[in-house]
Write an enzyme that holds these catalytic residues in place. Sequence first.
Site, PDB file in Angstrom:
ATOM      1  N   ASP A   1      -8.796  -0.622  -8.868  1.00 49.95           N
ATOM      2  CA  ASP A   1      -7.643   0.127  -8.342  1.00 49.95           C
ATOM      3  C   ASP A   1      -7.438  -0.184  -6.861  1.00 49.95           C
ATOM      4  O   ASP A   1      -6.401   0.173  -6.301  1.00 49.95           O
ATOM      5  CB  ASP A   1      -7.835   1.628  -8.537  1.00 49.95           C
ATOM      6  N   ASN A   2      -8.399  -0.826  -6.241  1.00 46.38           N
ATOM      7  CA  ASN A   2      -8.273  -1.157  -4.824  1.00 46.38           C
ATOM      8  C   ASN A   2      -7.987  -2.642  -4.621  1.00 46.38           C
ATOM      9  O   ASN A   2      -8.295  -3.198  -3.574  1.00 46.38           O
ATOM     10  CB  ASN A   2      -9.547  -0.754  -4.071  1.00 46.38           C
TER      11      ASN A   2
ATOM     12  N   ASP B   1      -6.894  -0.230   0.861  1.00 50.32           N
ATOM     13  CA  ASP B   1      -7.863   0.840   0.728  1.00 50.32           C
ATOM     14  C   ASP B   1      -9.080   0.657   1.637  1.00 50.32           C
ATOM     15  O   ASP B   1     -10.109   0.129   1.228  1.00 50.32           O
ATOM     16  CB  ASP B   1      -8.293   1.024  -0.734  1.00 50.32           C
TER      17      ASP B   1
END
Length: 486
Positions: free
Chosen positions: A251-252, A261
């Site tokens: 997700d980063n 992030d």
Amino acid sequence: MQTNDFGFNFDHSYARLPASLFSVVQPEPVPHPQVVILNDRLAESLGLNPEALRSGAGAALLSGNELPEWSLPLAQAYAGHQFGYFTMLGDGRAVLLGEQITPSGQRFDVQLKGTGRTPYSRGGDGKATIGPMLREYIISEAMHALGIPTTRSLAVVTTGEQVPRERDLPGAVLTRVAQSHLRVGTFQYAAVFAKEDLRALADYSLERHFPQLAQEENKYQALLGRVIKAQAELVAQWMLVGFIHGVMNTDNMAISGETIDYGPCAFMDTYDPKTVFSSIDQDGRYAYGNQPHIAAWNLARFAESLLPLLADNEEQAVQLANEELAQFAPLYNQFYLDGMRGKLGLTNREEGDSSLVEDLLKLMHEFQADYTNTFLDLTFGRFQASPLYQSDGFAAWKERWQDRLTRGQQSLELVQELMKQSNPAVIPRNHRVEEALRPAVSKGDYSLVDKLVRILADPFAHSAEQVEYAQPPEPSAVPYRTFCGT
Ligand code: AMP
Ligand code: MG
């Protein structure tokens, strides 16, 4: 699209995607928003008015307190592998206000981070505190100045509220600017939880980031290939400056190829491929030397998400995915080695360059040399007394390097110029970042933050005032630790 005093000129293309991909949310009001740092140059490049952003109305906007009717705050849905385990995530403490269309026609997400709970907050409060938000501001802007693709930081606003953490800390909101917030995890979310919307997401990503691929015979395969290339280049750039992302969960990882992030990230001082700063990375999954491997792993998760679009037949889809994934290692190696050539002043390619680099790194590791400063020493021919420079191994290596430079047939001036442009005089060293954050957090004194941001804004200047910021930290009994999502 509507204009206003701030210069915002928003579009909301993401909000036109299927509703499964986001939730419209209202930021939580805060008592007393105040702009504590604002990025004038970034504001201007976006077509924004820094004076207006610094005003009370600007603080109200940048804290999410008073959102104009032309904003459309939404939290994006995504999933992701966190330390290898798949889970549903989403913007738990951020809202996208809109996409700024700049005077030159570029599109950038403007996102507020730390504005309170969203449907994806799980157990969290959706808030952020001043230390981590300033840290993201400092390091992301330093990365940009180093020439590394990254999300940017437009402003940090304190909220006037205390946020409970290990102790109460001043609340803050960061305004993050990005080419987009489309992540590998966004595709994983669609592939698992919104299968019918996967194609719309992929088409949107293509149109937004790679419009030139629209004509490709298999545009989804081309998308995969381009993301792989962008990540290979990005991670090579991290490695070249000693950057450790710290939480390379899927997700980063952004489709755009921007660093995203800035949680537990940090720069390495002493060269050691096993370097880990993140307090939760017990096994060193995201250690410095593991980053290329993890990037490839994440990209395999991206490829898996795209399988239904790559071909009708699954076997064929897997084959196409594997063909693209196989490109990561050679691309990464090429980007990395070319970058290293620049750091060593080499203007042409030779077979043995890779072992020249590896042998230097081995020596740096053996003698616990500072990564950044060793390259600066090579650049300026400063070989003061140190175990590395006094070793026979280094003397032999240096001779090889000098011979290699001679074969490059470039003047010494040109070699040094290349090295000065390839080896930063300063990086955001952890002890300097902490030193700047301490008075900011404890008494709202931002002067050291401002100074550090200024010193880091031109890392290839090699100016006199950068010298003290290049010093590594004093040896410490306690290793430096960073923290996630605080
Ligand atoms: P990160 O470690 O920043 O990548 O965050 C992982 C996930 O946790 C994301 O879904 C974040 O939105 C979420 N998250 C982080 N901090 C908070 C918070 N204070 N409240 C709610 N969600 C959060
Ligand atoms: Mg994240």
